[in-house]
Design an enzyme around this catalytic site. Structure first.
Site, short mmCIF file in Angstrom:
data_model
loop_
_atom_site.label_atom_id
_atom_site.label_comp_id
_atom_site.label_asym_id
_atom_site.label_seq_id
_atom_site.Cartn_x
_atom_site.Cartn_y
_atom_site.Cartn_z
N THR A 17 -6.33 8.75 38.79
CA THR A 17 -7.70 8.49 38.34
C THR A 17 -8.40 7.41 39.15
O THR A 17 -9.60 7.52 39.45
CB THR A 17 -7.68 8.07 36.85
OG1 THR A 17 -7.07 9.13 36.12
CG2 THR A 17 -9.06 7.82 36.32
N THR A 169 6.63 0.29 31.01
CA THR A 169 6.51 1.66 30.51
C THR A 169 5.05 1.89 30.10
O THR A 169 4.39 0.95 29.66
CB THR A 169 7.51 1.85 29.34
OG1 THR A 169 7.77 3.20 29.16
CG2 THR A 169 7.05 1.25 28.05
N THR A 279 18.48 3.06 24.16
CA THR A 279 17.88 3.21 22.82
C THR A 279 16.48 3.84 22.88
O THR A 279 15.74 3.65 23.84
CB THR A 279 17.78 1.85 22.09
OG1 THR A 279 17.06 2.03 20.86
CG2 THR A 279 17.05 0.79 22.91
N CYS A 281 14.32 2.90 20.82
CA CYS A 281 13.40 1.84 20.40
C CYS A 281 12.66 1.30 21.61
O CYS A 281 13.15 1.35 22.73
CB CYS A 281 14.18 0.69 19.77
SG CYS A 281 14.96 1.15 18.22
N1 ASP Z 1 -3.27 11.96 35.06
C1 ASP Z 1 -3.59 10.79 35.82
C2 ASP Z 1 -2.40 10.47 36.72
O1 ASP Z 1 -1.43 9.94 36.26
C3 ASP Z 1 -3.91 9.66 34.93
C4 ASP Z 1 -4.16 8.37 35.64
O2 ASP Z 1 -4.44 8.34 36.82
O3 ASP Z 1 -4.11 7.33 35.03
O4 ASP Z 1 -2.46 10.78 37.90
#
Ligand code: ASP
Length: 344
Positions: A17, A169, A279, A281
């Site tokens: 993006t 993450t 995990t 979690c």
């Molecule tokens: N779907 C896009 C990607 O991971 C989302 C992003 O760019 O944040 O390429």
């Protein structure tokens, strides 16, 4: 020459993006033209750094990321390593944490910053978070103290947090603050000032960079849930060619004590499969043997993944298996932190 003028940064654009803008004619999102970056972002000049751009071809949505692309990325960083002080990787946020983890294992003896960033809204949209993320990532990649990089590791910068790449993450698909690192503190917090948490940042070892690109894809992830069927577990464990399995268990590393389950795991381990227990979690660690429900897994040879993220677990296995190491050596290296990926 001032120190700023001597500082050089290579920006590697993979897609996602952040690199999108609205075509003024059609209104559709099209890739940003980084050749004209200074026209779009004149403020870049104020840094006084030499900033060069490299675009991968084709640009990808990060959902199409692969070990082959990681190898190209790591190889490019290896080739350009001596020419730049730091690297910024523009990447889609969806699999950014996998790429950051993979790069941390691919780039042994990294002594320069590799900062991944992206955005939730395209760079060419008025309210974009891409502009701030991009500018801060450049500043972090260029930051030095006594001529040494302040953050000589693979990291993710998003919104106002700098996170260790193999601890991060993606946890939110909506908020600008999209990443979390629950088991390791931020490497830096970015507000009016960039506050580096120096004692948490890996120290440079000044050894020669070694690039490892032989990742083995014969690894899997099995997430447990109450009611998981014997058939499903046995089929997963017996996947032809499979060499290692990440087992996502409950709480501090617990699983059903049903005899069929332990039998399926034991059979797979006896046939040479490495099973790594992490995990489900979002924070905390596996502690095998704390409850009866993990004791037997320890006895049959399931390996503790301590507080690894799923992203770090799967890429660490791809790396270690790809290195062609003996099973015993892999099991040994799974018990130690080799790139700051886990707390032991
Ligand atoms: N779907 C896009 C990607 O991971 C989302 C992003 O760019 O944040 O390429």
């Amino acid at each position: 020459m001032t120190q700023q003028e001597e500082t050089s940064i290579l920006v590697l654009y993979t897609g996602g993006t952040i690199g999108m803008m609205q075509d003024p004619k059609t209104g559709a999102l099209v890739p940003f033209d980084f050749d004209n970056i200074y026209a779009h972002l004149p403020v870049l000049k104020n840094f006084g750094y030499q900033i060069d751009f490299y675009s991968f071809d084709p640009l990808i949505d990060s959902s199409n990321m692969s070990p082959g692309f990681w190898a190209r990325l790591a190889t490019k960083i290896g080739e350009e390593y001596e020419h730049y002080d730091g690297f910024v990787v523009l990447h889609g946020s969806d699999t950014m944490a996998y790429t950051a983890s993979a790069l941390s294992f691919m780039l042994e003896n990294l002594n320069k910053p590799v900062v991944l960033t992206g955005s939730q809204l395209p760079m060419g949209v008025v309210r974009t978070d891409g502009r701030e993320n991009f500018l801060a990532a450049i500043e972090i990649a260029a930051a030095k103290e006594d001529d040494t990089a302040i953050v000589p590791e693979v990291c993710i910068f998003f919104q106002d947090q700098l996170l260790r790449g193999n601890r991060a993450t993606k946890f939110n698909a909506e908020n600008f603050n999209a990443f979390a690192s629950t088991n390791y503190p931020n490497l830096a917090d970015v507000g009016v000032h960039i506050k580096y948490n120096k004692e948490r940042i890996l120290k440079p070892n000044f050894k020669r960079l070694k690039v490892h690109t032989n990742f083995d894809r014969n690894v899997g992830i099995l997430k447990l849930f109450p009611g998981i069927s014997e058939d499903f577990v046995r089929h997963a464990m017996q996947t032809p060619g499979l060499k290692a399995m990440v087992l996502e268990t409950f709480g501090s590393g617990n699983a059903t004590t049903a005899p069929w389950f332990l039998d399926a795991l034991k059979q797979a381990i006896d046939n040479g499969l490495i099973i790594l227990n992490i995990t489900q979690c979002k924070g905390g660690s596996v502690e095998m043997g704390r409850y009866e429900t993990s004791l037997d897994m320890a006895r049959i040879g399931v390996v503790s993944g301590h507080d690894l993220t799923t992203e770090a677990a799967v890429t660490k296995l791809m790396y270690l298996v790809g290195e062609g190491l003996e099973t015993e050596k892999i099991r040994e290296l799974l018990q130690i932190s080799i790139r700051g990926e886990m707390t032991v």
